[in-house]
Design an enzyme around this catalytic site. Structure first.
Site, mmCIF file in Angstrom:
data_model
loop_
_atom_site.group_PDB
_atom_site.id
_atom_site.type_symbol
_atom_site.label_atom_id
_atom_site.label_comp_id
_atom_site.label_asym_id
_atom_site.label_seq_id
_atom_site.Cartn_x
_atom_site.Cartn_y
_atom_site.Cartn_z
ATOM 1 N N CYS A 1 58.554 92.920 61.453
ATOM 2 C CA CYS A 1 57.289 92.177 61.476
ATOM 3 C C CYS A 1 57.434 90.842 60.759
ATOM 4 C CB CYS A 1 56.161 93.005 60.860
ATOM 5 S SG CYS A 1 56.466 93.498 59.151
ATOM 6 N N CYS B 1 37.767 83.047 55.163
ATOM 7 C CA CYS B 1 38.493 84.317 55.045
ATOM 8 C C CYS B 1 40.007 84.150 54.931
ATOM 9 C CB CYS B 1 38.141 85.219 56.223
ATOM 10 S SG CYS B 1 39.087 86.746 56.302
ATOM 11 N N CYS C 1 42.772 85.389 59.675
ATOM 12 C CA CYS C 1 43.203 84.996 61.021
ATOM 13 C C CYS C 1 43.575 83.525 61.000
ATOM 14 C CB CYS C 1 42.093 85.230 62.031
ATOM 15 S SG CYS C 1 41.657 86.952 62.247
#
Length: 391
Positions: free
Chosen positions: A348, A22, A25
């Protein structure tokens, strides 16, 4: 980022079975404690020469924290419908049945919709041939209200069997309070299209943050980790040390979350936001919370501040929370022209924040405090709040 591999000797087994495919993460190979050390060190390496960096604020909930979930639909080589995330650096969909940082119930809603697609003759949208129907599902949930907004991103306005589909979906998931149909038939990586219509409920959900109630629509920006957002906002307000005589500008104000929270402490708060939908939400949110000392303006924040400075008007504090790419020189120069006593910069992306604060330092501002906050556990992102004061 190279610095994200500093602790690679202390690796653990990732909890997610899709971790290697993926790419969403990046830090599951580390314990949560080591993730915090890594992120704090990242900020110290970038900004520690400008000011001492506080210990990072972590979370008690490093999994299942996201209140916004996104799923893409497609077909595999066996022509079976799949849903999930894009693989690393590609446009190929990985079939994922659960994501351990997203809301667990949102995962279940998506699996229910996927199982219903065949009986309702719903084909995944094919970007190349521009055929099919269901392209993405976006789900937003109110952590403190239990409300769910399901956004079906489709390739066509025509939805045969719409009423029966909604009826069947609500039978299995009565917690869904609104369903929106969003049409996006463009060749683009942008998830949402311009046209949308509400096919069930009010078209939005509400959630409670810092004791305030906020209305959240499909296109409005709302922080994805409300538990950590409360800590972030509390720290930002504490650093700003606002008093009842002060006027505050909240640049990039979105749906007005921090504007409305800050209004409890200030004489007046002016939220400035370019996105028209977000401004509408912000005005509604001020009314819902009965806040009468906050005003929202649909305009470019930099242009607004320049005009204010040309009129000789002053503000005491500018709160800025720009996107990942940070601010540009036009915006930063408008801050300098307006010359507030204090600037609270929420970011961020520490790399773009470091670049931006150096510009402000060159123009007579001094950093007083730097506070990292872990808003996105398991990922390599870190939020940073920095206080600058006019010399």
């Amino acid at each position: 980022m190279k610095i994200m591999r500093e602790l690679s000797g202390k690796t653990i087994r990732p909890k997610c079975k899709y971790y290697s495919e993926c790419g969403g993460c990046q830090l599951q190979y580390l314990s949560y404690e080591d993730q915090l050390v890594l992120k704090e060190n990242q900020v110290k390496k970038l900004m520690g020469n400008l000011c001492d960096v506080n210990e990072i604020i972590g979370t008690e909930s490093p999994y299942r924290y996201r209140n916004k979930s996104h799923y893409t639909f497609g077909k595999n080589r066996k022509n079976t419908i799949i849903s999930g995330m894009y693989a690393k650096n590609s446009h190929s969909v990985i079939d994922i049945d659960t994501c351990i940082i997203q809301n667990e119930n949102s995962d279940k809603i998506v699996q229910t919709i996927k199982s219903m697609m065949k009986s309702f003759k719903m084909e995944p949208y094919n970007e190349d041939s521009r055929t099919g129907f269901l392209r993405h599902i976006l789900i937003k949930n109110g952590v403190n209200t239990g409300e769910y907004l399901v956004v079906l991103v489709v390739g066509d306005k025509v939805f045969p069997g719409k009423k029966n589909f909604i009826k069947a979906l609500l039978k299995k998931h009565p917690e869904i309070t609104s369903v929106v149909l969003n049409v996006n038939n463009r060749r683009t990586s942008v998830v949402l299209g311009d046209y949308e219509t509400t096919i069930y409920g009010k078209g939005f959900i509400e959630d409670i943050l810092c004791g305030k109630r906020f209305r959240i629509s499909s296109k409005s920006f709302y922080q994805i980790n409300p538990i950590q957002t409360e800590k972030l906002y509390k720290k930002a307000i504490e650093m700003a040390n606002i008093n009842k005589d002060e006027i505050v500008i909240d640049a990039y104000s979105g749906i007005g979350t921090i504007s409305i929270v800050a209004a409890d402490y200030a004489k007046e708060v002016i939220g400035v936001e370019l996105n028209r939908d977000s401004v509408r939400n912000a005005i509604s949110n001020a009314k819902i919370n009965k806040v009468d000392n906050v005003y929202f303006i649909n305009q470019d924040a930099g242009e607004y501040m320049v005009k204010k400075s040309l009129k000789g008007e002053n503000v005491d504090l500018v709160i800025m929370d720009p996107p990942r790419e940070g601010s540009d020189e036009n915006f930063l120069s408008s801050v300098v022209k307006l010359s507030p006593k204090k600037v609270v910069y929420i970011s961020c992306n520490p790399e773009t924040q470091e670049r931006d604060v150096k510009y402000l330092i060159k123009h007579d501002y001094k950093i007083k405090e730097i506070q990292p906050v872990d808003m996105f556990p398991q990922t390599d992102h870190v939020e940073v709040v920095t206080l600058l004061v006019k010399e």
